[in-house]
Design a protein around this motif. Sequence first.
Motif, PDB file in Angstrom:
ATOM      1  N   ILE A  40       0.845  -1.193   0.000  1.00  0.00           N
ATOM      2  CA  ILE A  40       0.000   0.000   0.000  1.00  0.00           C
ATOM      3  C   ILE A  40       0.879   1.242   0.000  1.00  0.00           C
ATOM      4  N   ALA A  41       1.985   1.186   0.740  1.00  0.00           N
ATOM      5  CA  ALA A  41       2.895   2.329   0.804  1.00  0.00           C
ATOM      6  C   ALA A  41       3.510   2.631  -0.557  1.00  0.00           C
ATOM      7  N   SER A  42       3.806   1.610  -1.348  1.00  0.00           N
ATOM      8  CA  SER A  42       4.397   1.853  -2.672  1.00  0.00           C
ATOM      9  C   SER A  42       3.376   2.474  -3.624  1.00  0.00           C
ATOM     10  N   LEU A  43       2.122   2.075  -3.504  1.00  0.00           N
ATOM     11  CA  LEU A  43       1.076   2.717  -4.303  1.00  0.00           C
ATOM     12  C   LEU A  43       0.918   4.175  -3.880  1.00  0.00           C
ATOM     13  N   ARG A  44       0.883   4.416  -2.580  1.00  0.00           N
ATOM     14  CA  ARG A  44       0.727   5.782  -2.082  1.00  0.00           C
ATOM     15  C   ARG A  44       1.879   6.671  -2.572  1.00  0.00           C
ATOM     16  N   ALA A  45       3.093   6.136  -2.572  1.00  0.00           N
ATOM     17  CA  ALA A  45       4.255   6.908  -3.024  1.00  0.00           C
ATOM     18  C   ALA A  45       4.146   7.228  -4.509  1.00  0.00           C
ATOM     19  N   ALA A  46       3.640   6.293  -5.309  1.00  0.00           N
ATOM     20  CA  ALA A  46       3.437   6.555  -6.742  1.00  0.00           C
ATOM     21  C   ALA A  46       2.401   7.661  -6.939  1.00  0.00           C
ATOM     22  N   GLN A  47       1.355   7.621  -6.138  1.00  0.00           N
ATOM     23  CA  GLN A  47       0.324   8.659  -6.224  1.00  0.00           C
ATOM     24  C   GLN A  47       0.887  10.019  -5.822  1.00  0.00           C
ATOM     25  N   GLN A  48       1.635  10.050  -4.736  1.00  0.00           N
ATOM     26  CA  GLN A  48       2.165  11.316  -4.226  1.00  0.00           C
ATOM     27  C   GLN A  48       3.157  11.953  -5.189  1.00  0.00           C
ATOM     28  N   ASN A  49       3.854  11.122  -5.976  1.00  0.00           N
ATOM     29  CA  ASN A  49       4.822  11.644  -6.932  1.00  0.00           C
ATOM     30  C   ASN A  49       4.208  11.978  -8.296  1.00  0.00           C
ATOM     31  N   GLY A  50       2.937  11.764  -8.429  1.00  0.00           N
ATOM     32  CA  GLY A  50       2.239  12.191  -9.639  1.00  0.00           C
ATOM     33  C   GLY A  50       2.542  11.383 -10.884  1.00  0.00           C
ATOM     34  N   PHE A  51       2.908  10.099 -10.728  1.00  0.00           N
ATOM     35  CA  PHE A  51       3.150   9.277 -11.901  1.00  0.00           C
ATOM     36  C   PHE A  51       1.819   8.931 -12.577  1.00  0.00           C
ATOM     37  N   TRP A  52       1.872   8.737 -13.880  1.00  0.00           N
ATOM     38  CA  TRP A  52       0.647   8.416 -14.629  1.00  0.00           C
ATOM     39  C   TRP A  52      -0.018   7.158 -14.096  1.00  0.00           C
ATOM     40  N   GLY A  53       0.792   6.124 -13.819  1.00  0.00           N
ATOM     41  CA  GLY A  53       0.199   4.865 -13.408  1.00  0.00           C
ATOM     42  C   GLY A  53       1.062   4.110 -12.420  1.00  0.00           C
ATOM     43  N   SER A  54       0.446   3.119 -11.779  1.00  0.00           N
ATOM     44  CA  SER A  54       1.131   2.241 -10.849  1.00  0.00           C
ATOM     45  C   SER A  54       0.702   0.809 -11.146  1.00  0.00           C
TER      46      SER A  54
END
Length: 259
Positions: free
Chosen positions: A46-60
């Motif tokens: 869950i933390a890795s998904l949250r980090a992808a979201q926080q960094n504004g990447f297009w997708g995870s």
Amino acid sequence: MNPFKQHIFLLLAAFLLGGLSLQAQKICAHRGYWKCEEAGNTQNSIASLRAAQQNGFWGSEFDVHLTADDIVVVNHDPSLNGISIRKNTYKRLLRTRLSNGEPIPSLADYLRQGAQSSCMLVLEIKPQKTVHRTLALAKACVEELRTFQLLDSTRVMFISFSFEACRWIAEQLPGFGNQYLEGDKDPETVHAAGIGGIDYHYTVFHRHPDWVARAHALGMDVNAWTVDSKSEMEYLRDLGVDVITTNRPLLLREVLEKQ
């Protein structure tokens, strides 16, 4: 016609047919953005998904399996800390932990976090022991997405090494992003099955650079995985793939910003 001229011709043809975008490629964080302190270097957490979201990447991107009691869980390997996912219940799997201390996420857990941003959820349906179980996993994912009101082509797309799973998704959800992963079929074969895209290991595009333009000419999407070196990022950027999946999304962002 030599290979270089053939590739340029195909790129031009794809552009004229409207299948090739001039927009910058999209960044997909492989198994979330996990090579960072905030995720505890733990993929598919869950933390890795949250980090992808926080960094504004297009997708995870993330991987799913089916437990013995038909719970969809997020994990890359078919086992967690030596415990087989398909042979054990979800309750049994909860007795162990990911490396950052999290319990193994159920798909429901993952979608609760996924709903918190517009980051595309790139859901990989892992082949199970049989095709029947693989399709059962695909169906369970669709139902879970529907429950969380995330069965939306702007929020989620599907990828799989299972050609049967991709074909099932194409039949059930024709408007959704849906890409085949194995790399053993040319774009025309995948397109003929109704599957909307290819998502191949970057080495496939070294052997078949023309497949990008050929896929675009058919209106297909093209992704490449898992691309961690700057030189490969530049090669695929210049080749014109739509999405690049990487464990180093910040480096890829730097490469794409220099486009």
